[in-house]
Design a protein around this motif. Structure first.
Motif, PDB file in Angstrom:
ATOM      1  N   LEU A 237       0.854  -1.189   0.000  1.00 56.74           N
ATOM      2  CA  LEU A 237       0.000   0.000   0.000  1.00 56.74           C
ATOM      3  C   LEU A 237       0.888   1.238   0.000  1.00 56.74           C
ATOM      4  O   LEU A 237       1.692   1.437   0.917  1.00 56.74           O
ATOM      5  CB  LEU A 237      -0.906   0.015   1.241  1.00 56.74           C
ATOM      6  N   LEU A 238       0.757   2.069  -1.027  1.00 57.89           N
ATOM      7  CA  LEU A 238       1.552   3.278  -1.158  1.00 57.89           C
ATOM      8  C   LEU A 238       0.685   4.492  -0.867  1.00 57.89           C
ATOM      9  O   LEU A 238      -0.386   4.645  -1.455  1.00 57.89           O
ATOM     10  CB  LEU A 238       2.147   3.371  -2.560  1.00 57.89           C
ATOM     11  N   ASN A 239       1.159   5.342   0.047  1.00 57.19           N
ATOM     12  CA  ASN A 239       0.414   6.512   0.551  1.00 57.19           C
ATOM     13  C   ASN A 239      -0.676   6.060   1.524  1.00 57.19           C
ATOM     14  O   ASN A 239      -1.089   4.880   1.517  1.00 57.19           O
ATOM     15  CB  ASN A 239      -0.229   7.335  -0.576  1.00 57.19           C
ATOM     16  N   VAL A 240      -1.141   6.976   2.322  1.00 59.64           N
ATOM     17  CA  VAL A 240      -2.242   6.714   3.252  1.00 59.64           C
ATOM     18  C   VAL A 240      -3.128   7.955   3.298  1.00 59.64           C
ATOM     19  O   VAL A 240      -2.669   9.057   3.024  1.00 59.64           O
ATOM     20  CB  VAL A 240      -1.734   6.387   4.682  1.00 59.64           C
ATOM     21  N   PRO A 241      -4.404   7.809   3.622  1.00 55.15           N
ATOM     22  CA  PRO A 241      -5.277   8.984   3.749  1.00 55.15           C
ATOM     23  C   PRO A 241      -4.781   9.899   4.863  1.00 55.15           C
ATOM     24  O   PRO A 241      -4.222   9.441   5.863  1.00 55.15           O
ATOM     25  CB  PRO A 241      -6.639   8.374   4.097  1.00 55.15           C
ATOM     26  N   GLU A 242      -5.014  11.188   4.702  1.00 54.51           N
ATOM     27  CA  GLU A 242      -4.586  12.150   5.723  1.00 54.51           C
ATOM     28  C   GLU A 242      -5.577  12.245   6.865  1.00 54.51           C
ATOM     29  O   GLU A 242      -5.230  12.695   7.961  1.00 54.51           O
ATOM     30  CB  GLU A 242      -4.392  13.538   5.082  1.00 54.51           C
ATOM     31  N   VAL A 243      -6.818  11.840   6.629  1.00 52.02           N
ATOM     32  CA  VAL A 243      -7.866  11.925   7.649  1.00 52.02           C
ATOM     33  C   VAL A 243      -8.353  10.511   7.964  1.00 52.02           C
ATOM     34  O   VAL A 243      -8.521   9.685   7.059  1.00 52.02           O
ATOM     35  CB  VAL A 243      -9.046  12.795   7.162  1.00 52.02           C
ATOM     36  N   HIS A 244      -8.566  10.241   9.257  1.00 53.57           N
ATOM     37  CA  HIS A 244      -9.031   8.921   9.705  1.00 53.57           C
ATOM     38  C   HIS A 244      -8.135   7.807   9.139  1.00 53.57           C
ATOM     39  O   HIS A 244      -8.617   6.771   8.661  1.00 53.57           O
ATOM     40  CB  HIS A 244     -10.478   8.682   9.283  1.00 53.57           C
ATOM     41  N   THR A 245      -6.850   8.052   9.196  1.00 51.37           N
ATOM     42  CA  THR A 245      -5.881   7.134   8.590  1.00 51.37           C
ATOM     43  C   THR A 245      -5.985   5.725   9.141  1.00 51.37           C
ATOM     44  O   THR A 245      -6.092   4.746   8.387  1.00 51.37           O
ATOM     45  CB  THR A 245      -4.458   7.676   8.817  1.00 51.37           C
ATOM     46  N   GLU A 246      -5.953   5.605  10.459  1.00 46.95           N
ATOM     47  CA  GLU A 246      -5.942   4.282  11.082  1.00 46.95           C
ATOM     48  C   GLU A 246      -7.219   3.508  10.778  1.00 46.95           C
ATOM     49  O   GLU A 246      -7.175   2.325  10.419  1.00 46.95           O
ATOM     50  CB  GLU A 246      -5.748   4.420  12.593  1.00 46.95           C
ATOM     51  N   ALA A 247      -8.367   4.185  10.912  1.00 51.26           N
ATOM     52  CA  ALA A 247      -9.644   3.505  10.682  1.00 51.26           C
ATOM     53  C   ALA A 247      -9.756   3.023   9.235  1.00 51.26           C
ATOM     54  O   ALA A 247     -10.204   1.895   8.970  1.00 51.26           O
ATOM     55  CB  ALA A 247     -10.799   4.435  11.024  1.00 51.26           C
ATOM     56  N   TYR A 248      -9.338   3.861   8.297  1.00 50.80           N
ATOM     57  CA  TYR A 248      -9.420   3.484   6.885  1.00 50.80           C
ATOM     58  C   TYR A 248      -8.537   2.281   6.597  1.00 50.80           C
ATOM     59  O   TYR A 248      -8.965   1.305   5.958  1.00 50.80           O
ATOM     60  CB  TYR A 248      -9.014   4.662   6.005  1.00 50.80           C
ATOM     61  N   LEU A 249      -7.292   2.331   7.052  1.00 46.40           N
ATOM     62  CA  LEU A 249      -6.362   1.247   6.766  1.00 46.40           C
ATOM     63  C   LEU A 249      -6.807  -0.059   7.422  1.00 46.40           C
ATOM     64  O   LEU A 249      -6.661  -1.142   6.838  1.00 46.40           O
ATOM     65  CB  LEU A 249      -4.958   1.623   7.232  1.00 46.40           C
ATOM     66  N   CYS A 250      -7.359   0.035   8.626  1.00 41.10           N
ATOM     67  CA  CYS A 250      -7.849  -1.175   9.288  1.00 41.10           C
ATOM     68  C   CYS A 250      -8.967  -1.817   8.475  1.00 41.10           C
ATOM     69  O   CYS A 250      -8.992  -3.043   8.278  1.00 41.10           O
ATOM     70  CB  CYS A 250      -8.340  -0.855  10.697  1.00 41.10           C
ATOM     71  N   ARG A 251      -9.890  -1.003   7.972  1.00 40.72           N
ATOM     72  CA  ARG A 251     -10.991  -1.551   7.168  1.00 40.72           C
ATOM     73  C   ARG A 251     -10.467  -2.147   5.868  1.00 40.72           C
ATOM     74  O   ARG A 251     -10.923  -3.218   5.431  1.00 40.72           O
ATOM     75  CB  ARG A 251     -12.016  -0.462   6.873  1.00 40.72           C
ATOM     76  N   LEU A 252      -9.493  -1.476   5.249  1.00 39.67           N
ATOM     77  CA  LEU A 252      -8.948  -1.974   3.992  1.00 39.67           C
ATOM     78  C   LEU A 252      -8.219  -3.306   4.207  1.00 39.67           C
ATOM     79  O   LEU A 252      -8.433  -4.270   3.461  1.00 39.67           O
ATOM     80  CB  LEU A 252      -7.988  -0.940   3.405  1.00 39.67           C
ATOM     81  N   VAL A 253      -7.390  -3.371   5.245  1.00 34.61           N
ATOM     82  CA  VAL A 253      -6.648  -4.604   5.511  1.00 34.61           C
ATOM     83  C   VAL A 253      -7.602  -5.729   5.913  1.00 34.61           C
ATOM     84  O   VAL A 253      -7.433  -6.883   5.498  1.00 34.61           O
ATOM     85  CB  VAL A 253      -5.579  -4.374   6.597  1.00 34.61           C
ATOM     86  N   MET A 254      -8.614  -5.403   6.705  1.00 39.15           N
ATOM     87  CA  MET A 254      -9.589  -6.418   7.098  1.00 39.15           C
ATOM     88  C   MET A 254     -10.300  -6.985   5.871  1.00 39.15           C
ATOM     89  O   MET A 254     -10.582  -8.184   5.808  1.00 39.15           O
ATOM     90  CB  MET A 254     -10.606  -5.829   8.072  1.00 39.15           C
ATOM     91  N   GLU A 255     -10.576  -6.147   4.897  1.00 37.61           N
ATOM     92  CA  GLU A 255     -11.223  -6.631   3.674  1.00 37.61           C
ATOM     93  C   GLU A 255     -10.295  -7.577   2.918  1.00 37.61           C
ATOM     94  O   GLU A 255     -10.737  -8.595   2.368  1.00 37.61           O
ATOM     95  CB  GLU A 255     -11.632  -5.448   2.792  1.00 37.61           C
ATOM     96  N   PHE A 256      -9.006  -7.253   2.886  1.00 38.28           N
ATOM     97  CA  PHE A 256      -8.039  -8.182   2.285  1.00 38.28           C
ATOM     98  C   PHE A 256      -8.033  -9.506   3.050  1.00 38.28           C
ATOM     99  O   PHE A 256      -7.962 -10.585   2.454  1.00 38.28           O
ATOM    100  CB  PHE A 256      -6.636  -7.576   2.294  1.00 38.28           C
ATOM    101  N   ARG A 257      -8.102  -9.426   4.374  1.00 38.69           N
ATOM    102  CA  ARG A 257      -8.064 -10.631   5.203  1.00 38.69           C
ATOM    103  C   ARG A 257      -9.319 -11.482   5.005  1.00 38.69           C
ATOM    104  O   ARG A 257      -9.298 -12.697   5.188  1.00 38.69           O
ATOM    105  CB  ARG A 257      -7.921 -10.257   6.678  1.00 38.69           C
ATOM    106  N   HIS A 258     -10.437 -10.868   4.636  1.00 44.07           N
ATOM    107  CA  HIS A 258     -11.675 -11.602   4.420  1.00 44.07           C
ATOM    108  C   HIS A 258     -11.741 -12.219   3.020  1.00 44.07           C
ATOM    109  O   HIS A 258     -12.629 -13.026   2.746  1.00 44.07           O
ATOM    110  CB  HIS A 258     -12.877 -10.686   4.629  1.00 44.07           C
ATOM    111  N   SER A 259     -10.838 -11.817   2.152  1.00 42.05           N
ATOM    112  CA  SER A 259     -10.834 -12.332   0.786  1.00 42.05           C
ATOM    113  C   SER A 259     -10.040 -13.628   0.721  1.00 42.05           C
ATOM    114  O   SER A 259      -8.908 -13.698   1.201  1.00 42.05           O
ATOM    115  CB  SER A 259     -10.214 -11.294  -0.158  1.00 42.05           C
TER     116      SER A 259
END
Length: 374
Positions: A134-156
């Motif tokens: 993952l290159l770059n991260v959102p500037e707002v709600h960074t942790e929450a966004y990345l957790c949801r994105l990684v969790m979606e990868f983990r569910h796939s």
């Protein structure tokens, strides 16, 4: 010897507190340990030869005496009897061997502590292949966004076993605990820096996701273009997904090397994984999010006793659209894509229709009233 090792383990927290400003390769410490090991072998060989020559011991007894002495065990079954033998033991084993063991063990535990510290701070040079980058991260709600994105990868099923790495300068003090618990690692650096991409194993990543640096600013597309160009230059092998702020830049980003281009949807990181699992799905999802092109239309019609398969076939045949869900009249729940034999009793019907092809509710209700009975 064990007492020495336990003492050094208790001293490790002070080692972890040291600053390590540079990127360190694990081989640097390992070479030091190997040099200590070679020196220790030399000390053992010299003392064994001295015991055989000075004390007249058999080679096996001389080696046994050396090993039991150097590890501070000292069974007492063999011992140096002459002054010269005792001097050789004191010089070679006590001043040489035990000191080297202590230094080697200290170096090893420092290396382990430094390794953990550098990994946490994103300054470790990882050796990774077939990972999600993952290159770059959102500037707002960074942790929450990345957790949801990684969790979606983990569910796939396709991406569940793959390790995840982030390249960003956002976590100078280390990743949040929530991401660490998901098995995420990171490299502290700029996504546009070739050195950072090299350290993160971008060439061998299975998937590379280039997030928009600023999700509402067209300047992000220029930054993304630069990253894509660098990935192409270094021969990145994996599938590359890039977020694009401005639709007119999509073709440009594809030319630069992106296999999949999506709009930044910070509220729906799941869309990124859908696009990677089923390339092309992003177009369908984006279509549903806008009023241009196809759209999801709700018809306020009553349906009772019709099979879902018959209802779908009838509306498609009469060019109304493709039904995708209905609202159950009994409890008000929305049921998406039910099995074909489901008997539908509904008060709302959700249909994917072409732009400009929506019909009055009364027309759809009349069509449903003419569905052939089964």
């Amino acid at each position: 010897m064990m007492t020495i090792l336990r003492t050094m383990r208790r001293a490790l927290p002070s080692v972890q507190a040291r600053p390590f400003p540079t990127l360190v390769r694990p081989q640097d410490r390992l070479r030091t340990v190997m040099r200590f090991f070679a020196y220790l072998v030399l000390v053992i060989a010299l003392h064994t030869a001295a015991m055989a020559g000075i004390e007249g011991m058999a080679a096996g007894d001389a080696l046994w005496l050396t090993l039991t002495t150097i590890t501070t065990v000292g069974y007492g079954d063999h011992a140096a009897q002459t002054v010269a033998g005792r001097v050789a033991t004191a010089v070679l084993v006590y001043l040489g061997g035990i000191f080297v063991l202590f230094q080697a063990a200290t170096t090893y535990f420092e290396y382990r502590a430094e390794r953990r510290f550098l990994m946490r701070r994103g300054r470790w040079r990882w050796t990774m292949k077939d990972h999600i980058l993952l290159l770059n991260v959102p500037e707002v709600h960074t942790e929450a966004y990345l957790c949801r994105l990684v969790m979606e990868f983990r569910h796939s099923r396709r991406f569940r076993p793959l390790p995840v790495m982030i390249v960003s300068r956002a976590f100078a003090g280390g990743l949040p605990q929530s991401l660490l618990e998901l098995g995420v690692v990171h490299h502290h650096g700029s996504a546009g820096d070739p050195g950072a991409l090299e350290a993160a194993g971008a060439r061998d990543a299975r998937v590379v996701v280039v997030l928009a640096k600023w999700e509402m600013d067209r300047a992000s597309d220029a930054h993304t273009f630069d990253i894509l160009h660098r990935l192409t230059e270094m021969g990145a092998q994996g599938r590359i997904l890039a977020e694009c702020v401005t639709d007119s830049d999509r073709a440009r980003l594809r030319t630069a090397g992106a296999d999949i281009v999506v709009r930044p949807l910070r509220g729906y990181p799941e869309m990124i994984v859908r696009a990677l699992v089923a390339p092309g799905a992003e177009h369908i999802i984006e279509d549903l999010f806008t009023s241009r092109g196809d759209e999801c239309w709700r018809y306020d019609v009553s349906v009772s006793g019709l099979r879902w398969a018959d209802l779908v076939a009838h509306l498609v045949r009469h060019d109304i659209g493709v039904p995708i869900a209905y609202r159950a009249a009994a409890d008000g729940t929305t049921r998406c894509n039910p099995p074909p034999d489901t008997v539908v009793t509904a008060d709302k019907l959700f249909v994917l229709v072409r732009e400009g092809n929506s019909r009055p509710d009364a027309e759809v209700a009349a069509l449903l009233g003419r569905v052939p009975p089964r």
